[in-house]
Design a protein around this motif. Structure first.
Motif, PDB file in Angstrom:
ATOM      1  N   TRP A  84       2.678  13.713  -8.459  1.00 42.41           N
ATOM      2  CA  TRP A  84       1.773  12.595  -8.805  1.00 42.41           C
ATOM      3  C   TRP A  84       0.435  12.717  -8.079  1.00 42.41           C
ATOM      4  CZ3 TRP A  84       3.478  10.987 -13.045  1.00 42.41           C
ATOM      5  CH2 TRP A  84       4.819  10.692 -13.264  1.00 42.41           C
ATOM      6  N   TRP A  88      -4.957  12.874  -9.652  1.00 44.16           N
ATOM      7  CA  TRP A  88      -6.379  12.530  -9.420  1.00 44.16           C
ATOM      8  C   TRP A  88      -7.276  13.620  -9.963  1.00 44.16           C
ATOM      9  CZ3 TRP A  88      -6.388   7.666  -8.633  1.00 44.16           C
ATOM     10  CH2 TRP A  88      -5.338   7.072  -7.930  1.00 44.16           C
ATOM     11  N   ILE A  90      -6.139  15.727 -12.313  1.00 38.02           N
ATOM     12  CA  ILE A  90      -5.822  15.786 -13.748  1.00 38.02           C
ATOM     13  C   ILE A  90      -6.845  14.938 -14.510  1.00 38.02           C
ATOM     14  CG2 ILE A  90      -4.156  14.871 -15.451  1.00 38.02           C
ATOM     15  CD1 ILE A  90      -1.912  15.952 -13.630  1.00 38.02           C
ATOM     16  N   ALA A  92      -6.772  11.259 -14.537  1.00 30.63           N
ATOM     17  CA  ALA A  92      -6.117  10.123 -15.178  1.00 30.63           C
ATOM     18  C   ALA A  92      -7.157   9.101 -15.643  1.00 30.63           C
ATOM     19  CB  ALA A  92      -5.120   9.498 -14.215  1.00 30.63           C
ATOM     20  N   MET A  93      -8.287   9.039 -14.951  1.00 29.09           N
ATOM     21  CA  MET A  93      -9.337   8.069 -15.325  1.00 29.09           C
ATOM     22  C   MET A  93     -10.590   8.793 -15.837  1.00 29.09           C
ATOM     23  SD  MET A  93     -10.809   7.311 -11.566  1.00 29.09           S
ATOM     24  CE  MET A  93     -12.372   7.170 -12.296  1.00 29.09           C
ATOM     25  N   ILE A 222      12.107  12.713 -15.569  1.00 27.61           N
ATOM     26  CA  ILE A 222      10.980  13.440 -14.964  1.00 27.61           C
ATOM     27  C   ILE A 222      10.564  12.748 -13.670  1.00 27.61           C
ATOM     28  CG2 ILE A 222       8.556  14.086 -15.260  1.00 27.61           C
ATOM     29  CD1 ILE A 222       9.116  14.386 -18.261  1.00 27.61           C
ATOM     30  N   TYR A 246       1.371   9.218  -4.702  1.00 23.93           N
ATOM     31  CA  TYR A 246       0.022   9.485  -5.214  1.00 23.93           C
ATOM     32  C   TYR A 246      -0.904  10.080  -4.155  1.00 23.93           C
ATOM     33  CZ  TYR A 246       0.578   8.295 -10.046  1.00 23.93           C
ATOM     34  OH  TYR A 246       0.937   8.346 -11.369  1.00 23.93           O
ATOM     35  N   TRP A 259      -6.135   8.706   0.992  1.00 22.95           N
ATOM     36  CA  TRP A 259      -6.877   7.807   0.098  1.00 22.95           C
ATOM     37  C   TRP A 259      -8.378   8.037   0.150  1.00 22.95           C
ATOM     38  CZ3 TRP A 259      -4.365   5.825  -3.780  1.00 22.95           C
ATOM     39  CH2 TRP A 259      -2.984   5.662  -3.658  1.00 22.95           C
ATOM     40  N   LEU A 309      -4.226  14.044 -19.853  1.00 26.23           N
ATOM     41  CA  LEU A 309      -3.017  13.411 -19.319  1.00 26.23           C
ATOM     42  C   LEU A 309      -1.772  13.957 -20.012  1.00 26.23           C
ATOM     43  CD1 LEU A 309      -5.382  11.165 -18.798  1.00 26.23           C
ATOM     44  CD2 LEU A 309      -3.455   9.728 -18.277  1.00 26.23           C
ATOM     45  N   MET A 310      -1.913  14.230 -21.306  1.00 22.81           N
ATOM     46  CA  MET A 310      -0.788  14.814 -22.049  1.00 22.81           C
ATOM     47  C   MET A 310      -0.440  16.189 -21.485  1.00 22.81           C
ATOM     48  SD  MET A 310       0.255  12.769 -24.346  1.00 22.81           S
ATOM     49  CE  MET A 310      -0.189  11.320 -25.278  1.00 22.81           C
ATOM     50  N   GLY A 312      -1.144  17.219 -18.456  1.00 27.61           N
ATOM     51  CA  GLY A 312      -0.567  16.968 -17.131  1.00 27.61           C
ATOM     52  C   GLY A 312       0.916  16.658 -17.238  1.00 27.61           C
ATOM     53  N   ALA A 313       1.287  15.895 -18.274  1.00 25.69           N
ATOM     54  CA  ALA A 313       2.705  15.548 -18.484  1.00 25.69           C
ATOM     55  C   ALA A 313       3.545  16.801 -18.733  1.00 25.69           C
ATOM     56  CB  ALA A 313       2.828  14.581 -19.661  1.00 25.69           C
ATOM     57  N   TYR A 316       4.530  18.062 -15.368  1.00 27.15           N
ATOM     58  CA  TYR A 316       5.625  17.267 -14.770  1.00 27.15           C
ATOM     59  C   TYR A 316       6.962  17.634 -15.428  1.00 27.15           C
ATOM     60  CZ  TYR A 316       1.888  14.453 -12.750  1.00 27.15           C
ATOM     61  OH  TYR A 316       0.780  14.052 -12.042  1.00 27.15           O
TER      62      TYR A 316
ATOM     63  N   TRP B  31       4.952   6.837 -13.473  1.00 27.97           N
ATOM     64  CA  TRP B  31       4.313   6.821 -14.796  1.00 27.97           C
ATOM     65  C   TRP B  31       3.447   5.589 -14.994  1.00 27.97           C
ATOM     66  CZ3 TRP B  31       4.076  11.151 -17.263  1.00 27.97           C
ATOM     67  CH2 TRP B  31       5.124  12.060 -17.282  1.00 27.97           C
ATOM     68  N   TYR B  34       0.158   6.405 -13.797  1.00 25.13           N
ATOM     69  CA  TYR B  34      -0.421   7.500 -14.591  1.00 25.13           C
ATOM     70  C   TYR B  34      -1.020   6.965 -15.890  1.00 25.13           C
ATOM     71  CZ  TYR B  34      -0.507  12.374 -16.342  1.00 25.13           C
ATOM     72  OH  TYR B  34      -0.871  13.610 -16.804  1.00 25.13           O
ATOM     73  N   TRP B  35      -0.193   6.265 -16.677  1.00 26.05           N
ATOM     74  CA  TRP B  35      -0.696   5.735 -17.954  1.00 26.05           C
ATOM     75  C   TRP B  35      -1.524   4.475 -17.739  1.00 26.05           C
ATOM     76  CZ3 TRP B  35      -0.760   9.446 -21.102  1.00 26.05           C
ATOM     77  CH2 TRP B  35       0.277  10.379 -21.161  1.00 26.05           C
ATOM     78  N   ALA B  37      -3.749   4.121 -15.465  1.00 23.33           N
ATOM     79  CA  ALA B  37      -5.134   4.586 -15.253  1.00 23.33           C
ATOM     80  C   ALA B  37      -5.824   4.818 -16.592  1.00 23.33           C
ATOM     81  CB  ALA B  37      -5.122   5.866 -14.428  1.00 23.33           C
ATOM     82  N   SER B  41      -8.992   2.749 -17.999  1.00 17.76           N
ATOM     83  CA  SER B  41     -10.174   3.505 -18.437  1.00 17.76           C
ATOM     84  C   SER B  41     -10.592   3.085 -19.839  1.00 17.76           C
ATOM     85  CB  SER B  41      -9.883   5.004 -18.422  1.00 17.76           C
ATOM     86  OG  SER B  41      -9.480   5.408 -17.149  1.00 17.76           O
TER      87      SER B  41
END
Lengths: 520, 60
Positions: A84, A88, A90, A92-93, A222, A246, A259, A309-310, A312-313, A316, B31, B34-35, B37, B41
């Protein structure tokens, strides 16, 4: 999973399927390039097309230059290697940053209308300064070469994993394909090819991301596996550091270390999409759009920003199924996760389709960057110093410059491939975020910005880039900490840009009037 | 709502979306973060689009 799932290996069938799929995608892209090559009669047309690109193509092309080998390939490596805490990088935002680019970048059209053909030329017009143009061009060339290395690692790794070709041959094949395709296309060819490639990897990335979660036994399986996993170094040595949170205290040079590093990574993602010249340049050829069409650009951007994100999954999922086994074999290590998952899920066909997506993502970003670097030299340095050089000569020089800008990062990737792709690329990304977000994007909106503010920001940003924790930062505390270094670079750039601008004289009002017209 | 009020509201929502990402990661993790975020966004992008097209639209 009740039975162990073997790690796939390349077969003659997978080699043929991948070659055909990648060849088809590149042939179609090159076909688009040839079509526009015939229309392209001058440097201006090669550099920005005819200023008539619509919202759909702009949106897809923007996501194509934004989502590179990092997103469609390296992200699985991040998830696989760092759990996880890798999310950051990856991104995610990442949509926050790219939507900001859509909002700020649209004003590039104003500068294109005033004659800007490259991103540094926007700076020249804004500050009425050839010095800013030249410095911005030089800084872009240096930072984009670093970023290009990542694209080669992505493409050559996929080629090697799915066809069994050796590393050098894989690199050479990808380089020849890229150079030929960029030289014939130019901006318009590149813009439309980019759109095609953006569409391809969005569909494939989503499909494989969702499929991989079910292939690995579902989201909770996962999550359980990641929670129980430890960090394993490239080479295969297991550590006691958990990757189930995280943050992971792996090393201060890792962005997810604490952080502070996370904060820096978030700010990087906020600024870098606009700071990347290959992204903001997409708006140089965009036509005027309505509010509704503007919404279309944003919708495409939003949908494609889920693709990283996909992917990145997929990393995982690979970690949950195969444990840390991939960390034992270089030079690809955990970055192999996405390709291998695609082969495990879909066999040769899966490998072919996913490889096509990786090539689409990496070639599109590489094409955008090589175009920028070639025009940086031909226009921002050569023509800037010798204004009498003819447009025809500029066009020829730009096309020839594609060759060295393809070869330099190729040599780097061959002699020193980065172990974790996306982590390596983030070094260049921070510098581009810190420097160009302010020098280019903010300057288009802030009247008080000055030439000396821009010059000081470029100088500061490039100097701080050398203090990256993996370059000289490890010898200069506290820059061995990635978060400290990245924040010092980005916030420092903001501070230098603001303070120096306020301390120096802006352009006279009559020169600013055409860049900042009063609202009617 | 007056223009300044709309802009201020938009900026507050943008700041909340940004700050919520690490908070969700720290508190929920896995998760959800993860989702989450990605969802935050999407909210951010929607607010930016709204501000741009209603308050800061540019015509040639």
């Amino acid at each position: 999973m009740t039975e162990a799932v073997p790690i796939p290996v390349p077969t003659p069938e997978s080699a043929i399927a991948v070659s055909v799929a990648v060849g088809l995608m590149l042939a179609l892209s090159a076909g688009i390039g040839v079509y526009f090559y015939r229309k392209c009669k001058s440097f201006d047309e090669w550099a920005v097309g005819h200023g008539d690109v619509g919202p759909l193509v702009t949106g897809l092309a923007l996501t194509a230059t934004w989502l590179s080998g990092w997103a469609i390939f390296g992200n699985a490596g991040l998830g696989y290697t760092y759990g996880w805490s890798g999310s950051w990088l990856i991104g995610a935002m990442n949509l926050m940053g790219l939507s900001l680019c859509v909002v700020l970048g649209y004003r590039m059209r104003r500068y294109a209308a005033l004659g800007a053909r490259t991103v540094p030329e926007v700076a020249k017009l804004r500050f009425d300064s050839s010095l800013v143009q030249a410095l911005a061009g030089l800084a872009m060339v240096v930072l984009l070469i670093v970023y290009s290395v990542g694209q080669y690692k992505a493409m050559a790794s996929v080629w090697k994993l799915t066809t069994g070709t050796d590393w050098l041959a894989s690199l050479l094949i990808t380089a020849v394909l890229c150079a030929a395709y960029i030289m014939i296309g130019g901006y318009a060819g590149t813009q439309f090819s980019l759109a095609l490639q953006g569409g391809i990897f969005m569909v494939i990335g989503w499909a494989f991301g969702i499929a991989s979660i079910f292939w690995a036994g579902g989201p909770s399986k996962i999550a359980e596996a990641i929670a129980a996993s430890k960090f394993v170094k490239p080479g295969g040595v297991e550590t006691a550091v958990s990757i189930g949170g995280y943050t992971a205290p792996i090393a201060p040079s890792f962005p997810g270390y604490d952080w502070l590093g996370v904060t820096a990574a978030m700010i990087m993602f906020l600024l870098m999409a606009t700071g990347f010249p290959q992204n903001i340049a997409r708006f140089l050829g965009t036509r005027r759009v309505t509010r509704k069409e503007y919404g279309v650009i944003m919708l495409i951007v939003a949908l494609n920003c889920v693709t990283p994100l996909m992917v990145g999954a997929m990393g995982y999922a690979a970690r949950a199924v195969w444990g840390a086994e991939l960390m034992g074999s270089g030079p690809i290590y955990g970055d192999a996760a996405a390709s291998l998952v695609s082969m495990a899920i879909g066999g040769s066909a899966g490998a072919a389709v996913f490889s096509m997506a990786v090539f689409a993502a990496a070639v599109s970003t590489l094409a955008g960057m090589v175009m920028i670097m070639a025009t940086n030299v031909s226009r921002d340095l050569i023509r800037n110093g010798t204004p009498k050089v003819s447009p025809r000569a500029q066009l020829m020089i730009s096309r020839l410059l594609v060759v060295p800008f393809v070869l330099i990062p190729l040599w780097w990737t061959y002699t020193s491939p980065p172990p974790v792709l996306s982590e390596f690329m983030s070094g260049s990304a921070v510098a581009q975020a810190g420097i160009f977000f302010f020098v280019i994007a903010v300057s288009m909106y802030w009247k008080r910005a000055t030439k000396w503010g821009a010059v000081a920001t470029i100088a500061y940003g490039m100097a701080l880039a050398l203090l990256h924790p993996n370059v000289y930062g490890k010898f200069v505390p506290p820059f061995g900490h990635w978060g400290v270094w990245a924040l010092a670079l980005m916030i420092g750039c903001a501070a230098v840009y603001t303070v120096v601008s306020l301390a120096t004289k802006p352009l006279p009002e009559e020169k600013l009037a055409r860049l900042f017209p009063e609202k009617g | 709502m007056k223009r300044n009020g709309k802009v201020l509201l938009g900026i507050v929502v943008l700041a909340l979306c940004f700050a919520s990402v690490p908070i969700v990661a720290y508190t929920l993790g896995g998760w959800y973060a993860y989702w989450g975020a990605a969802l935050l966004s999407a909210a951010w992008a929607t607010v930016l689009l709204w501000l741009r097209t209603t308050e800061f639209w540019e015509v040639d």
